[in-house]
Design a protein around this motif. Structure first.
Motif, PDB file in Angstrom:
ATOM      1  N   MET A   1      41.558  45.363  50.002  1.00 36.65           N
ATOM      2  CA  MET A   1      40.284  45.464  49.299  1.00 36.65           C
ATOM      3  C   MET A   1      40.118  44.248  48.394  1.00 36.65           C
ATOM      4  N   SER A   2      38.960  43.609  48.462  1.00 38.06           N
ATOM      5  CA  SER A   2      38.720  42.429  47.640  1.00 38.06           C
ATOM      6  C   SER A   2      37.620  42.728  46.619  1.00 38.06           C
ATOM      7  N   TYR A   3      37.702  42.032  45.474  1.00 38.49           N
ATOM      8  CA  TYR A   3      36.820  42.330  44.352  1.00 38.49           C
ATOM      9  C   TYR A   3      36.173  41.054  43.826  1.00 38.49           C
ATOM     10  N   ALA A   4      34.943  41.206  43.320  1.00 44.80           N
ATOM     11  CA  ALA A   4      34.247  40.080  42.693  1.00 44.80           C
ATOM     12  C   ALA A   4      33.409  40.590  41.541  1.00 44.80           C
ATOM     13  N   ILE A   5      33.246  39.718  40.558  1.00 42.35           N
ATOM     14  CA  ILE A   5      32.336  39.969  39.440  1.00 42.35           C
ATOM     15  C   ILE A   5      31.279  38.872  39.490  1.00 42.35           C
ATOM     16  N   ILE A   6      30.037  39.257  39.646  1.00 45.51           N
ATOM     17  CA  ILE A   6      28.949  38.280  39.660  1.00 45.51           C
ATOM     18  C   ILE A   6      28.233  38.366  38.317  1.00 45.51           C
ATOM     19  N   GLY A   7      28.298  37.271  37.594  1.00 42.69           N
ATOM     20  CA  GLY A   7      27.835  37.240  36.217  1.00 42.69           C
ATOM     21  C   GLY A   7      29.055  37.048  35.340  1.00 42.69           C
ATOM     22  N   PHE A   8      29.097  35.953  34.594  1.00 42.02           N
ATOM     23  CA  PHE A   8      30.297  35.672  33.806  1.00 42.02           C
ATOM     24  C   PHE A   8      29.944  35.450  32.339  1.00 42.02           C
ATOM     25  N   GLY A   9      29.069  36.344  31.850  1.00 41.63           N
ATOM     26  CA  GLY A   9      28.764  36.384  30.424  1.00 41.63           C
ATOM     27  C   GLY A   9      29.747  37.313  29.728  1.00 41.63           C
ATOM     28  N   LYS A  10      29.308  37.966  28.665  1.00 39.95           N
ATOM     29  CA  LYS A  10      30.215  38.817  27.877  1.00 39.95           C
ATOM     30  C   LYS A  10      30.769  39.984  28.694  1.00 39.95           C
ATOM     31  N   ILE A  11      29.901  40.651  29.465  1.00 45.97           N
ATOM     32  CA  ILE A  11      30.359  41.789  30.274  1.00 45.97           C
ATOM     33  C   ILE A  11      31.260  41.300  31.403  1.00 45.97           C
ATOM     34  N   GLY A  12      30.892  40.198  32.051  1.00 43.08           N
ATOM     35  CA  GLY A  12      31.737  39.632  33.099  1.00 43.08           C
ATOM     36  C   GLY A  12      33.119  39.279  32.584  1.00 43.08           C
ATOM     37  N   HIS A  13      33.185  38.692  31.400  1.00 41.58           N
ATOM     38  CA  HIS A  13      34.474  38.372  30.782  1.00 41.58           C
ATOM     39  C   HIS A  13      35.284  39.643  30.513  1.00 41.58           C
ATOM     40  N   ALA A  14      34.607  40.681  29.993  1.00 44.12           N
ATOM     41  CA  ALA A  14      35.294  41.936  29.688  1.00 44.12           C
ATOM     42  C   ALA A  14      35.896  42.563  30.950  1.00 44.12           C
ATOM     43  N   LEU A  15      35.130  42.552  32.033  1.00 43.06           N
ATOM     44  CA  LEU A  15      35.629  43.097  33.294  1.00 43.06           C
ATOM     45  C   LEU A  15      36.787  42.263  33.831  1.00 43.06           C
ATOM     46  N   ALA A  16      36.671  40.942  33.728  1.00 40.78           N
ATOM     47  CA  ALA A  16      37.742  40.061  34.196  1.00 40.78           C
ATOM     48  C   ALA A  16      39.036  40.336  33.436  1.00 40.78           C
ATOM     49  N   LYS A  17      38.927  40.613  32.150  1.00 39.43           N
ATOM     50  CA  LYS A  17      40.115  40.939  31.346  1.00 39.43           C
ATOM     51  C   LYS A  17      40.789  42.204  31.864  1.00 39.43           C
ATOM     52  N   ALA A  18      39.970  43.187  32.273  1.00 39.31           N
ATOM     53  CA  ALA A  18      40.530  44.437  32.804  1.00 39.31           C
ATOM     54  C   ALA A  18      41.349  44.169  34.062  1.00 39.31           C
ATOM     55  N   PHE A  19      40.834  43.315  34.938  1.00 37.35           N
ATOM     56  CA  PHE A  19      41.578  42.951  36.155  1.00 37.35           C
ATOM     57  C   PHE A  19      42.837  42.162  35.810  1.00 37.35           C
ATOM     58  N   ALA A  20      42.706  41.230  34.877  1.00 32.58           N
ATOM     59  CA  ALA A  20      43.852  40.389  34.510  1.00 32.58           C
ATOM     60  C   ALA A  20      44.983  41.212  33.909  1.00 32.58           C
ATOM     61  N   ARG A  21      44.634  42.222  33.106  1.00 38.82           N
ATOM     62  CA  ARG A  21      45.667  43.068  32.488  1.00 38.82           C
ATOM     63  C   ARG A  21      46.541  43.733  33.544  1.00 38.82           C
ATOM     64  N   LYS A  22      45.934  44.072  34.678  1.00 40.29           N
ATOM     65  CA  LYS A  22      46.653  44.777  35.748  1.00 40.29           C
ATOM     66  C   LYS A  22      47.148  43.829  36.837  1.00 40.29           C
ATOM     67  N   GLY A  23      46.895  42.526  36.679  1.00 40.07           N
ATOM     68  CA  GLY A  23      47.355  41.554  37.672  1.00 40.07           C
ATOM     69  C   GLY A  23      46.664  41.686  39.014  1.00 40.07           C
ATOM     70  N   ILE A  24      45.410  42.177  38.997  1.00 44.91           N
ATOM     71  CA  ILE A  24      44.639  42.350  40.230  1.00 44.91           C
ATOM     72  C   ILE A  24      43.709  41.152  40.396  1.00 44.91           C
ATOM     73  N   GLU A  25      43.738  40.536  41.565  1.00 46.53           N
ATOM     74  CA  GLU A  25      42.903  39.355  41.791  1.00 46.53           C
ATOM     75  C   GLU A  25      41.437  39.728  41.883  1.00 46.53           C
ATOM     76  N   VAL A  26      40.610  38.929  41.211  1.00 45.69           N
ATOM     77  CA  VAL A  26      39.168  39.140  41.253  1.00 45.69           C
ATOM     78  C   VAL A  26      38.476  37.778  41.226  1.00 45.69           C
ATOM     79  N   ALA A  27      37.469  37.624  42.069  1.00 46.88           N
ATOM     80  CA  ALA A  27      36.642  36.413  42.038  1.00 46.88           C
ATOM     81  C   ALA A  27      35.586  36.588  40.962  1.00 46.88           C
ATOM     82  N   VAL A  28      35.272  35.506  40.253  1.00 45.24           N
ATOM     83  CA  VAL A  28      34.175  35.531  39.293  1.00 45.24           C
ATOM     84  C   VAL A  28      33.187  34.443  39.692  1.00 45.24           C
ATOM     85  N   ALA A  29      31.911  34.769  39.600  1.00 41.41           N
ATOM     86  CA  ALA A  29      30.887  33.822  40.023  1.00 41.41           C
ATOM     87  C   ALA A  29      29.637  33.993  39.180  1.00 41.41           C
ATOM     88  N   SER A  30      28.836  32.968  39.163  1.00 40.04           N
ATOM     89  CA  SER A  30      27.516  33.033  38.544  1.00 40.04           C
ATOM     90  C   SER A  30      26.628  32.081  39.341  1.00 40.04           C
TER      91      SER A  30
END
Length: 198
Positions: A1-30
């Motif tokens: 399963m692959s994951y992405a966050i589209i939008g890298f403002g405050k909410i995008g950053h918050a979600l990326a932190k959640a993935f990083a805490r668990k060591g799960i790879e996620v693409a971020v884009a805007s």
């Protein structure tokens, strides 16, 4: 399963932190060139991968965290969203009459033809969403609403993997309104920072 966050403002950053805490790879884009936010992504963690919008939409599960008025631009990135699960994290100030009388997520779903849409992760402000969801021996709650129960279950499993405690609210026209922010009227669960204890 692959994951992405589209939008890298405050909410995008918050979600990326959640993935990083668990060591799960996620693409971020805007809509910006990924090189322009590569340093921000690297500062969050090595599993947060800056990407182009065209690459990010290839993911199986996509967090839609752009400004509400920008979502039609994202929707045009693919002609067919079949097989994709979209998590609508956006809030809008648009009154219901501008949304064809629909909850915002139901309105958004019309633009992402074929996608399975889940409303979720939107009721917390970014500063809270970005914190470790393990709180006082419990787990911070995220609310999910969808007209596709399988998609809701899939996103609930992801939420648990990220350390949250998911609560399903039902369909978009019922549960979605509980976490719907619009104009001067707010869903009853907006900004409710709840913790579930096992």
């Amino acid at each position: 399963m692959s994951y992405a966050i589209i939008g890298f403002g405050k909410i995008g950053h918050a979600l990326a932190k959640a993935f990083a805490r668990k060591g799960i790879e996620v693409a971020v884009a805007s809509t910006r060139d990924p090189r322009s936010f590569a340093a921000e992504a690297a500062a969050i963690g090595p599993t947060v991968i800056p990407n182009t919008l065209a690459e990010a939409v290839k993911a199986d599960i996509i967090f839609l965290a752009v400004r509400f008025e920008s979502h039609p631009e994202v929707a045009q990135a693919l002609a067919d969203w079949n097989g994709k699960t979209i998590i609508d994290v956006m809030n809008t100030q648009a009154p219901l009459e501008e949304l064809d009388g629909l909850p915002s997520s139901a309105f958004v779903a019309k633009g992402f033809t074929g996608a399975r849409l889940v409303k979720g992760f939107n009721h917390l402000v970014a500063a809270v969403l970005g914190q470790d969801p393990s709180v006082h021996g419990g787990r911070r709650v995220v609310f999910l609403a969808s007209d596709d129960s399988d998609a809701a279950s899939e996103v609930a499993a992801l939420a648990e993997n990220l350390g949250f405690s998911p609560i399903k609210l039902g369909g978009l026209s019922e549960g979605g309104l509980l976490v719907h922010a619009h104009g001067t009227s707010w869903g009853q669960l907006i900004f409710k920072d709840l913790v579930k204890f096992a």
